[in-house]
Design an enzyme around this catalytic site. Structure first.
Site, PDB file in Angstrom:
ATOM      1  N   CYS A  42       1.973   0.024   0.193  1.00 19.41           N
ATOM      2  CA  CYS A  42       0.590   0.154  -0.281  1.00 19.41           C
ATOM      3  C   CYS A  42      -0.308  -0.430   0.800  1.00 19.41           C
ATOM      4  O   CYS A  42      -0.156  -1.605   1.162  1.00 19.41           O
ATOM      5  CB  CYS A  42       0.420  -0.611  -1.588  1.00 19.41           C
TER       6      CYS A  42
ATOM      7  N   CYS B 198      -3.714   5.655   2.681  1.00 19.23           N
ATOM      8  CA  CYS B 198      -3.200   5.325   1.345  1.00 19.23           C
ATOM      9  C   CYS B 198      -1.920   6.126   1.149  1.00 19.23           C
ATOM     10  O   CYS B 198      -1.889   7.327   1.463  1.00 19.23           O
ATOM     11  CB  CYS B 198      -4.234   5.678   0.274  1.00 19.23           C
TER      12      CYS B 198
END
Length: 262
Positions: free
Chosen positions: A73, A183
């Site tokens: 992440c 992302c």
């Protein structure tokens, strides 16, 4: 220790794009993946909350016996990985937007970065940009709303494509020639990106680089898995596990995809 699993966590299902790259490069390694979909997206949360969630996920993976943890992440990496490395004894692999290769290859000297608010506003992101993008104009766009749509399984929906098109327009007006995905959810939008972007714009994500770094750290620490029994791949979601199943598209006696409240 060598045969213990690699742990991977993300604010939902997006980090499975990283898992696929790791599994391709290291198919003999067992893995445990945590999809913290209940708290997705991390990008809209305050740094203190992102750190708390990252600690929670880390401690669960350590209880499960993981020998190395991949923070799959971008937002959690930029806001929490320093703390995690300081406070836990296993190696951690983080993720940063691939600004360096885009900056090196760009002919227009204009690079777009599509990421969450939590990544774009972080000190680590700005350091990376300053270190590797001298003479390059970085056009940052927040992908607000994209992660919830991906988490809901609406990757190919009209709603997702329309939102993505709207987000891309300012970067296209600036005539970027590289788009960096900041992302781990966004690689699942690659098909839509190919439809919406002019053919000369190259899209880069961090997945392969993370897999290479994971292999290098396992080798450096002498904890590559000893070949023997078949590797196992465990996936846990505290949201809708069916979305995880559809994205992964894998089955077998060595694969388990389950719901877990964490």
């Amino acid at each position: 220790m060598k045969n213990n699993p690699i742990g991977i966590f993300d604010s939902g299902v997006g980090g499975t794009s990283i898992w696929k790259e790791i599994n391709t490069m290291l198919p003999d390694e067992s893995t445990i993946y945590l999809a913290d979909s209940k708290n997705a997206p991390y990008g809209a949360k305050k740094p203190k909350e992102i750190l708390r969630l990252s600690i929670k996920n880390t401690e669960l993976l350590l209880k499960m016996g993981c020998k190395l943890i991949v923070v799959a992440c971008n937002t959690a990496t930029t806001n929490a990985i320093h703390h995690l490395r300081e406070n836990y004894d296993v190696p951690f692999i983080g993720i940063e937007p691939a600004i360096k290769p885009a900056a090196l290859k760009s002919n227009s000297k204009k690079v777009g970065v599509l990421a969450t608010k939590g990544t774009l506003s972080s000190a680590l992101f700005h350091k990376t940009s300053n270190d590797h993008a001298s003479g390059i104009t970085i056009i940052e766009m927040e992908g607000a709303g994209l992660v919830p749509l991906i988490e809901a399984g609406k990757i190919d929906s009209k709603e997702t494509k329309e939102l993505l098109d709207k987000i891309l327009q300012p970067m296209l007006k600036e005539e970027i020639d590289y788009l960096v995905l900041g992302c781990t959810h966004y690689p699942y939008l690659m098909e839509a990106l190919r439809e919406l972007l002019p053919k000369h714009i190259q899209v880069i994500d961090s997945g392969e680089a993370v897999a290479r770094q994971t292999k290098a750290i396992l080798e450096k620490n002498g904890i590559l898995r000893i070949k023997g029994e078949e590797a196992t791949y465990q996936f846990y979601s505290n949201g809708n596990a069916s979305v995880l199943r559809s994205l992964l598209g894998i089955t077998g006696k060595n694969v388990s995809i389950d719901s877990l409240d964490f």
